[in-house]
Design a protein around this motif. Structure first.
Motif, mmCIF file in Angstrom:
data_model
loop_
_atom_site.group_PDB
_atom_site.id
_atom_site.type_symbol
_atom_site.label_atom_id
_atom_site.label_comp_id
_atom_site.label_asym_id
_atom_site.label_seq_id
_atom_site.Cartn_x
_atom_site.Cartn_y
_atom_site.Cartn_z
ATOM 1 N N GLN A 1 -91.153 74.097 -105.820
ATOM 2 C CA GLN A 1 -89.716 73.697 -105.099
ATOM 3 C C GLN A 1 -89.362 72.228 -105.687
ATOM 4 O O GLN A 1 -88.551 71.719 -105.902
ATOM 5 C CB GLN A 1 -89.676 73.708 -103.894
ATOM 6 C CG GLN A 1 -89.661 75.220 -103.172
ATOM 7 C CD GLN A 1 -88.378 75.699 -103.246
ATOM 8 O OE1 GLN A 1 -87.468 75.472 -102.866
ATOM 9 N NE2 GLN A 1 -88.406 76.557 -104.086
ATOM 10 N N ARG A 2 -90.615 71.264 -106.331
ATOM 11 C CA ARG A 2 -90.357 70.042 -106.522
ATOM 12 C C ARG A 2 -89.720 69.787 -107.786
ATOM 13 O O ARG A 2 -89.171 68.670 -108.038
ATOM 14 C CB ARG A 2 -91.778 69.467 -106.613
ATOM 15 C CG ARG A 2 -92.908 69.563 -105.534
ATOM 16 C CD ARG A 2 -94.041 68.864 -105.720
ATOM 17 N NE ARG A 2 -94.782 69.336 -104.321
ATOM 18 C CZ ARG A 2 -96.261 68.983 -104.273
ATOM 19 N NH1 ARG A 2 -96.686 68.578 -105.451
ATOM 20 N NH2 ARG A 2 -96.824 69.537 -103.409
ATOM 21 N N LYS A 3 -89.214 70.705 -108.602
ATOM 22 C CA LYS A 3 -88.528 70.519 -109.870
ATOM 23 C C LYS A 3 -87.241 69.983 -109.442
ATOM 24 O O LYS A 3 -86.317 69.476 -110.082
ATOM 25 C CB LYS A 3 -88.507 71.786 -110.592
ATOM 26 C CG LYS A 3 -90.030 71.883 -111.688
ATOM 27 C CD LYS A 3 -89.871 73.168 -112.570
ATOM 28 C CE LYS A 3 -91.142 73.356 -113.153
ATOM 29 N NZ LYS A 3 -91.136 74.369 -114.039
ATOM 30 N N LYS A 4 -86.695 70.550 -108.271
ATOM 31 C CA LYS A 4 -85.316 70.234 -107.692
ATOM 32 C C LYS A 4 -85.289 68.849 -107.250
ATOM 33 O O LYS A 4 -84.057 68.491 -107.185
ATOM 34 C CB LYS A 4 -84.940 71.400 -106.514
ATOM 35 C CG LYS A 4 -85.168 72.800 -106.861
ATOM 36 C CD LYS A 4 -85.100 73.402 -105.446
ATOM 37 C CE LYS A 4 -85.184 74.973 -105.951
ATOM 38 N NZ LYS A 4 -84.964 75.672 -104.569
ATOM 39 N N TRP A 5 -86.211 68.114 -106.964
ATOM 40 C CA TRP A 5 -86.209 66.781 -106.590
ATOM 41 C C TRP A 5 -85.292 65.954 -107.365
ATOM 42 O O TRP A 5 -84.478 65.044 -106.785
ATOM 43 C CB TRP A 5 -87.704 66.087 -106.179
ATOM 44 C CG TRP A 5 -88.492 66.875 -105.251
ATOM 45 C CD1 TRP A 5 -88.209 67.850 -104.444
ATOM 46 C CD2 TRP A 5 -89.668 66.285 -104.673
ATOM 47 N NE1 TRP A 5 -89.139 68.070 -103.636
ATOM 48 C CE2 TRP A 5 -90.165 67.115 -103.799
ATOM 49 C CE3 TRP A 5 -90.710 65.081 -105.367
ATOM 50 C CZ2 TRP A 5 -91.322 67.054 -103.186
ATOM 51 C CZ3 TRP A 5 -91.801 65.313 -104.608
ATOM 52 C CH2 TRP A 5 -92.209 66.101 -103.766
#
Length: 391
Positions: A245-249
């Motif tokens: 999910q961290r690519k959305k940060w």
């Protein structure tokens, strides 16, 4: 002449709107909350709601009953799975039948939920990749269901009497006492609600404030929370911490007043739930390094929360910090170990960046009340500096 008058009025209206937007932005503080899964981000937001929100009225706590049941079901599932792996025999014949019935009705939802990184609506189905189904959290192939309906955890209420009898089985208690010897471990919320089972089974049970703080419900996607404190609006953005999910940060870096980065101290001797090959603390260090040096956050200050001090202190009694940091040669006291961990994170920051570090236990209401007040003062100072106002 009339056209000029209308154009002038329209221009003034636009200018007024621009000024109002500018003033609104100056009164709004945008906080981005980052960190790995289970680091305490959502619990911190609950504490903000207790301190500066509606305080979780009873009607809201009643709605969270299903989340309590979900955590309880996760704990029961892990006891069943680990009991089988450890070869523990039940002392009651009924326990084996219950275990089989319960696994069919309530599969390990949290495990699948993290693996798929989606938030299906009730009654929906979701797909687990075959490779993830085998490796994540030690899930065995026979439990890797490719199309799994989302369980209705409200139905756990029908099983409460049987859960109580299962919980008091001597074999189950033996498994619980030795649960740290095998993966996956019971997380704090699961242990807590299992030990509170008699209270949960009482007629008319409503989750307490402490229950609400302990409930574990991993964030999937992005959640935005608004708090108004002393005429300032705080927009708090909580982004899911699972690795996939961290690519959305990066989509939320613009316009941030400060980044609040959460680290679970007890992760020094635990692996990621979504990737059992990675140590949680080492993953937090690497993630912090990426974020703190990101080009879009060059001028953004960070508030670092080293959370779960209570669990960290308990774990240090039987697991040395050197399992995560082999080069550590200090003593095993919590203070010395926390100083070392703090220094490891501070070493990752650029020289010109300010890092405000706090050691926390996010489920401790009294501690967090003071800590939140201190953090608010820091954030106000950061906001004034960004606005160019004298401190």
């Amino acid at each position: 002449m009339l056209k000029n008058s209308k154009a002038l009025a329209r221009s003034k209206s636009i200018d007024q709107q621009i000024e109002e937007d500018r003033e609104r932005r100056q009164r709004e503080i945008q906080l981005l909350i980052l960190g790995g899964a289970s680091s305490g981000k959502s619990t911190f937001i609950k504490q903000l709601r207790l301190r500066h929100g509606d305080g979780y009225p009873e009607v809201e706590r009643k709605r969270l009953l299903t989340d309590v049941y979900e955590n309880l079901a996760d704990g029961i599932n892990i006891l069943i799975d680990n009991g089988r792996r450890m070869g523990i025999e039940y002392s009651q014949h009924e326990s084996e039948t219950f275990a089989s019935d319960f696994k069919k009705e309530f599969p390990r939802w949290r495990h699948y939920h993290l693996a798929s990184a989606t938030s299906p609506s009730e009654g929906a189905t979701f797909t687990i990749p075959e490779t993830d189904a085998i490796t994540i959290s030690g899930c065995s192939q026979d439990h890797a269901i490719q199309k799994q309906p989302a369980p209705d955890f409200s139905k756990v209420a029908r099983f409460l009497d049987r859960i109580q009898r299962f919980w008091h089985d001597e074999g189950v208690q033996k498994c619980f006492r030795n649960s740290e010897a095998i993966e996956p471990r019971l997380v704090y919320a699961e242990c807590y609600f299992l030990q509170q089972l008699s209270r949960i089974c009482e007629p008319g049970y409503v989750p307490t404030i402490q229950d609400v703080l302990v409930i574990r419900k991993p964030t999937i996607g992005v959640k935005e929370h608004i708090f108004v404190v002393s005429n300032l609006q705080y927009r708090v953005i909580d982004v899911a911490g699972q690795k996939n999910q961290r690519k959305k940060w990066i989509h939320f870096f613009e316009g941030v007043t400060a980044v609040m980065f959460f680290v679970a101290l007890n992760g020094y001797c635990e692996n990621l739930e979504e990737d059992s090959s990675l140590n949680s603390m080492q993953d937090s260090l690497a993630t912090f390094d990426d974020v703190v040096k990101n080009q879009f956050l060059v001028k953004t200050d960070f508030i670092l929360f080293l959370n779960k001090k209570d669990l960290f202190t308990e774990y240090l009694k039987h697991t040395k910090l050197s399992v995560c940091f082999p080069e550590y040669t200090g003593d095993d006291s919590p203070d010395s170990c926390i100083d070392y961990v703090t220094e490891r994170f501070q070493q990752r920051k650029p020289a010109e960046k300010e890092i405000y570090c706090h050691v926390a236990c996010a489920i401790d209401r009294q501690l967090m009340k003071t800590l939140i007040d201190n953090v608010m003062q820091i954030i106000i100072g950061i906001n004034l500096r960004l606005a160019g106002a004298p401190l």
